[in-house]
Design a protein around this motif. Sequence first.
Motif, mmCIF file in Angstrom:
data_model
loop_
_atom_site.group_PDB
_atom_site.id
_atom_site.type_symbol
_atom_site.label_atom_id
_atom_site.label_comp_id
_atom_site.label_asym_id
_atom_site.label_seq_id
_atom_site.Cartn_x
_atom_site.Cartn_y
_atom_site.Cartn_z
ATOM 1 N N PRO A 166 0.862 -1.004 0.068
ATOM 2 C CA PRO A 166 0.088 -0.092 0.067
ATOM 3 C C PRO A 166 1.000 1.068 0.044
ATOM 4 O O PRO A 166 2.079 1.094 0.522
ATOM 5 C CB PRO A 166 -0.833 -0.228 1.163
ATOM 6 N N PRO A 167 0.333 2.349 -0.428
ATOM 7 C CA PRO A 167 1.338 3.554 -0.247
ATOM 8 C C PRO A 167 1.410 4.029 0.934
ATOM 9 O O PRO A 167 2.645 4.958 1.165
ATOM 10 C CB PRO A 167 0.223 4.635 -1.025
ATOM 11 N N GLY A 168 0.920 3.756 1.889
ATOM 12 C CA GLY A 168 1.051 3.928 3.496
ATOM 13 C C GLY A 168 0.491 2.992 4.368
ATOM 14 O O GLY A 168 -0.249 2.260 3.873
ATOM 15 N N ILE A 169 0.971 2.845 5.493
ATOM 16 C CA ILE A 169 0.423 1.881 6.550
ATOM 17 C C ILE A 169 -0.787 2.691 7.250
ATOM 18 O O ILE A 169 -0.083 3.260 8.369
ATOM 19 C CB ILE A 169 1.505 1.364 7.393
ATOM 20 N N ALA A 170 -1.723 2.876 6.856
ATOM 21 C CA ALA A 170 -2.982 3.805 7.399
ATOM 22 C C ALA A 170 -3.600 2.999 8.308
ATOM 23 O O ALA A 170 -4.012 3.606 9.467
ATOM 24 C CB ALA A 170 -3.980 4.332 6.277
ATOM 25 N N LEU A 171 -3.688 1.694 8.182
ATOM 26 C CA LEU A 171 -4.871 1.160 9.047
ATOM 27 C C LEU A 171 -4.060 -0.400 9.575
ATOM 28 O O LEU A 171 -2.776 -0.812 9.116
ATOM 29 C CB LEU A 171 -5.954 0.658 8.233
ATOM 30 N N GLN A 172 -4.479 -0.965 10.650
ATOM 31 C CA GLN A 172 -4.025 -2.070 11.263
ATOM 32 C C GLN A 172 -3.814 -3.257 10.042
ATOM 33 O O GLN A 172 -3.032 -3.895 9.997
ATOM 34 C CB GLN A 172 -4.641 -2.738 12.435
#
Length: 225
Positions: free
Chosen positions: A45-51
Amino acid sequence: MPGGRILIVNPNSSARVTAVIDRALEPLRRTTSMRIEVVGNPSGPPGIALQADADSVAPFVQDTVGQSDALACVIACFSDPGLHGAREASAGRIVLGCGESGILHAMMSGDRFGIISLSESSTQRQRRMVRTMGVASRYAGSVSLSATAEDVTSPAMFEAMAGAGDELVRQGANVVVMGCAGMAHCRDALERRLGVIVIDPVDSAVAMAIGLCCLKGSRVHGDAA
Protein backbone atom coordinates in the motif's frame (compact mmCIF):
# COMPACT_ATOMS: atom_id res chain seq x y z
CA MET A 1 32.73 -4.60 10.27
CA PRO A 2 34.19 -3.91 6.80
CA GLY A 3 32.03 -5.15 3.95
CA GLY A 4 28.98 -5.69 6.12
CA ARG A 5 25.53 -4.57 5.05
CA ILE A 6 22.45 -3.24 6.83
CA LEU A 7 19.16 -3.57 4.96
CA ILE A 8 16.42 -0.99 5.57
CA VAL A 9 12.97 -2.22 4.52
CA ASN A 10 10.26 0.34 3.76
CA PRO A 11 7.13 -1.85 3.61
CA ASN A 12 5.01 0.65 1.68
CA SER A 13 5.09 1.35 -2.07
CA SER A 14 5.84 5.07 -1.89
CA ALA A 15 9.04 5.87 -3.77
CA ARG A 16 8.97 9.32 -2.13
CA VAL A 17 9.05 7.82 1.37
CA THR A 18 11.87 5.43 0.37
CA ALA A 19 13.85 8.36 -1.06
CA VAL A 20 13.38 10.46 2.11
CA ILE A 21 14.62 7.57 4.24
CA ASP A 22 17.61 7.02 1.97
CA ARG A 23 18.67 10.68 2.02
CA ALA A 24 18.20 11.00 5.78
CA LEU A 25 20.66 8.14 6.35
CA GLU A 26 23.56 9.86 4.55
CA PRO A 27 25.11 11.21 7.80
CA LEU A 28 25.13 7.70 9.29
CA ARG A 29 26.73 6.29 6.13
CA ARG A 30 29.66 8.64 6.72
CA THR A 31 30.25 7.15 10.18
CA THR A 32 30.60 3.50 9.19
CA SER A 33 32.24 1.23 6.65
CA MET A 34 29.04 -0.84 6.54
CA ARG A 35 26.80 -0.46 3.51
CA ILE A 36 23.32 0.86 4.29
CA GLU A 37 20.80 -0.16 1.64
CA VAL A 38 17.16 0.98 1.51
CA VAL A 39 14.48 -0.99 -0.35
CA GLY A 40 10.77 -0.43 -0.80
CA ASN A 41 7.78 -2.67 -1.45
CA PRO A 42 6.37 -1.93 -4.94
CA SER A 43 3.36 -4.18 -4.35
CA GLY A 44 2.48 -2.72 -0.95
CA PRO A 45 0.00 0.00 0.00
CA PRO A 46 1.16 3.63 -0.44
CA GLY A 47 1.19 4.00 3.34
CA ILE A 48 0.44 2.01 6.48
CA ALA A 49 -2.79 3.78 7.35
CA LEU A 50 -4.73 0.97 9.02
CA GLN A 51 -3.91 -2.10 11.07
CA ALA A 52 -5.04 -4.08 8.03
CA ASP A 53 -2.27 -2.38 6.02
CA ALA A 54 0.31 -3.34 8.62
CA ASP A 55 -0.96 -6.93 8.63
CA SER A 56 -0.93 -7.09 4.81
CA VAL A 57 2.77 -6.16 4.52
CA ALA A 58 4.02 -8.43 7.32
CA PRO A 59 4.62 -11.39 4.94
CA PHE A 60 6.69 -9.16 2.62
CA VAL A 61 8.79 -7.94 5.55
CA GLN A 62 9.31 -11.45 6.86
CA ASP A 63 10.23 -12.85 3.43
CA THR A 64 12.59 -9.96 2.65
CA VAL A 65 14.39 -10.26 5.97
CA GLY A 66 14.46 -14.06 5.85
CA GLN A 67 15.99 -14.12 2.36
CA SER A 68 18.52 -11.35 2.99
CA ASP A 69 22.19 -11.94 3.71
CA ALA A 70 22.51 -8.59 5.48
CA LEU A 71 24.10 -8.56 8.93
CA ALA A 72 21.15 -6.51 10.23
CA CYS A 73 17.71 -5.52 8.98
CA VAL A 74 15.59 -2.53 10.01
CA ILE A 75 11.85 -2.25 9.40
CA ALA A 76 11.26 1.38 8.38
CA CYS A 77 7.64 1.73 9.46
CA PHE A 78 6.63 2.95 12.90
CA SER A 79 4.05 0.17 13.25
CA ASP A 80 6.89 -2.41 13.03
CA PRO A 81 4.83 -4.72 10.78
CA GLY A 82 6.07 -8.30 10.77
CA LEU A 83 8.83 -7.58 13.30
CA HIS A 84 8.47 -10.65 15.49
CA GLY A 85 7.97 -13.03 12.58
CA ALA A 86 10.96 -11.47 10.82
CA ARG A 87 13.09 -12.10 13.89
CA GLU A 88 11.99 -15.73 13.86
CA ALA A 89 12.92 -15.96 10.16
CA SER A 90 16.27 -14.24 10.58
CA ALA A 91 18.33 -17.17 11.87
CA GLY A 92 19.80 -15.14 14.74
CA ARG A 93 20.60 -12.00 12.74
CA ILE A 94 19.85 -8.54 14.09
CA VAL A 95 16.33 -7.36 13.21
CA LEU A 96 15.02 -4.05 14.55
CA GLY A 97 11.75 -2.18 14.17
CA CYS A 98 11.97 1.58 13.97
CA GLY A 99 8.95 2.09 16.22
CA GLU A 100 10.37 0.04 19.08
CA SER A 101 13.86 1.50 18.55
CA GLY A 102 12.60 5.09 18.43
CA ILE A 103 10.70 4.69 21.69
CA LEU A 104 13.70 3.10 23.41
CA HIS A 105 15.92 5.95 22.19
CA ALA A 106 13.37 8.48 23.43
CA MET A 107 13.36 6.96 26.91
CA MET A 108 17.15 7.20 27.04
CA SER A 109 16.94 10.87 26.03
CA GLY A 110 14.30 12.26 28.38
CA ASP A 111 11.66 11.55 31.00
CA ARG A 112 8.48 11.53 28.89
CA PHE A 113 8.04 11.12 25.15
CA GLY A 114 5.26 12.05 22.78
CA ILE A 115 4.68 10.90 19.21
CA ILE A 116 3.64 12.86 16.13
CA SER A 117 1.30 10.42 14.39
CA LEU A 118 -0.07 10.39 10.87
CA SER A 119 -3.69 9.68 11.76
CA GLU A 120 -6.00 8.61 14.54
CA SER A 121 -5.64 4.98 13.47
CA SER A 122 -1.85 5.42 13.75
CA THR A 123 -2.35 6.83 17.24
CA GLN A 124 -4.33 3.76 18.25
CA ARG A 125 -1.53 1.47 17.07
CA GLN A 126 1.01 3.59 18.95
CA ARG A 127 -1.00 3.29 22.17
CA ARG A 128 -1.06 -0.48 21.75
CA MET A 129 2.69 -0.54 21.12
CA VAL A 130 3.38 1.53 24.22
CA ARG A 131 1.20 -0.76 26.34
CA THR A 132 2.83 -3.88 24.87
CA MET A 133 6.29 -2.50 25.62
CA GLY A 134 5.20 -1.73 29.19
CA VAL A 135 6.25 1.93 29.05
CA ALA A 136 2.90 3.73 29.32
CA SER A 137 4.07 5.72 32.36
CA ARG A 138 6.68 7.43 30.15
CA TYR A 139 4.22 8.23 27.32
CA ALA A 140 2.78 11.75 27.10
CA GLY A 141 0.52 10.84 24.16
CA SER A 142 0.29 11.14 20.39
CA VAL A 143 -0.96 14.03 18.26
CA SER A 144 -2.33 13.24 14.80
CA LEU A 145 -1.63 15.21 11.62
CA SER A 146 -4.53 13.64 9.69
CA ALA A 147 -2.04 13.04 6.89
CA THR A 148 -0.59 10.22 4.78
CA ALA A 149 2.97 8.89 4.59
CA GLU A 150 3.45 10.67 1.26
CA ASP A 151 2.00 13.93 2.63
CA VAL A 152 4.70 14.21 5.29
CA THR A 153 7.53 13.93 2.75
CA SER A 154 6.64 17.48 1.70
CA PRO A 155 8.30 20.51 3.37
CA ALA A 156 4.82 22.07 3.36
CA MET A 157 3.91 19.79 6.28
CA PHE A 158 6.51 21.31 8.57
CA GLU A 159 4.18 23.81 10.26
CA ALA A 160 1.62 21.10 10.98
CA MET A 161 4.35 18.91 12.47
CA ALA A 162 5.64 21.81 14.55
CA GLY A 163 2.11 22.45 15.84
CA ALA A 164 1.75 18.79 16.81
CA GLY A 165 5.13 18.92 18.53
CA ASP A 166 4.15 22.05 20.46
CA GLU A 167 1.01 20.28 21.67
CA LEU A 168 3.04 17.28 22.83
CA VAL A 169 5.39 19.55 24.78
CA ARG A 170 2.35 21.17 26.43
CA GLN A 171 1.20 17.66 27.37
CA GLY A 172 4.48 17.08 29.20
CA ALA A 173 6.76 15.51 26.57
CA ASN A 174 10.42 16.53 26.71
CA VAL A 175 11.27 14.22 23.80
CA VAL A 176 9.25 14.12 20.57
CA VAL A 177 9.29 11.05 18.32
CA MET A 178 8.36 11.36 14.65
CA GLY A 179 5.84 8.57 14.07
CA CYS A 180 6.52 7.98 10.38
CA ALA A 181 9.68 7.27 8.40
CA GLY A 182 8.62 9.88 5.83
CA MET A 183 9.07 12.67 8.39
CA ALA A 184 12.85 12.20 8.58
CA HIS A 185 13.71 15.28 6.50
CA CYS A 186 12.18 17.57 9.16
CA ARG A 187 14.08 16.31 12.21
CA ASP A 188 16.77 18.99 12.55
CA ALA A 189 14.45 21.93 11.84
CA LEU A 190 11.78 20.51 14.15
CA GLU A 191 14.28 20.11 16.98
CA ARG A 192 15.39 23.74 16.62
CA ARG A 193 11.77 24.92 16.54
CA LEU A 194 10.53 22.90 19.53
CA GLY A 195 13.60 23.24 21.75
CA VAL A 196 13.42 19.58 22.78
CA ILE A 197 15.07 16.41 21.45
CA VAL A 198 13.36 15.08 18.33
CA ILE A 199 13.82 11.42 17.41
CA ASP A 200 13.86 10.08 13.85
CA PRO A 201 13.05 6.41 14.56
CA VAL A 202 14.72 4.99 11.44
CA ASP A 203 17.92 6.88 12.24
CA SER A 204 17.74 5.48 15.78
CA ALA A 205 17.19 1.92 14.58
CA VAL A 206 20.03 2.05 12.06
CA ALA A 207 22.42 3.52 14.63
CA MET A 208 21.45 0.71 17.02
CA ALA A 209 21.97 -1.83 14.24
CA ILE A 210 25.48 -0.50 13.54
CA GLY A 211 26.35 -0.69 17.23
CA LEU A 212 24.91 -4.18 17.64
CA CYS A 213 26.81 -5.41 14.57
CA CYS A 214 30.04 -4.02 16.02
CA LEU A 215 29.30 -5.63 19.39
CA LYS A 216 28.51 -8.96 17.75
CA GLY A 217 31.69 -8.76 15.69
CA SER A 218 33.82 -7.98 18.73
CA ARG A 219 32.44 -11.06 20.49
CA VAL A 220 33.23 -13.25 17.49
CA HIS A 221 36.79 -11.94 17.32
CA GLY A 222 37.16 -12.26 21.08
CA ASP A 223 36.05 -15.89 20.97
CA ALA A 224 38.50 -16.59 18.14
CA ALA A 225 41.35 -15.12 20.17
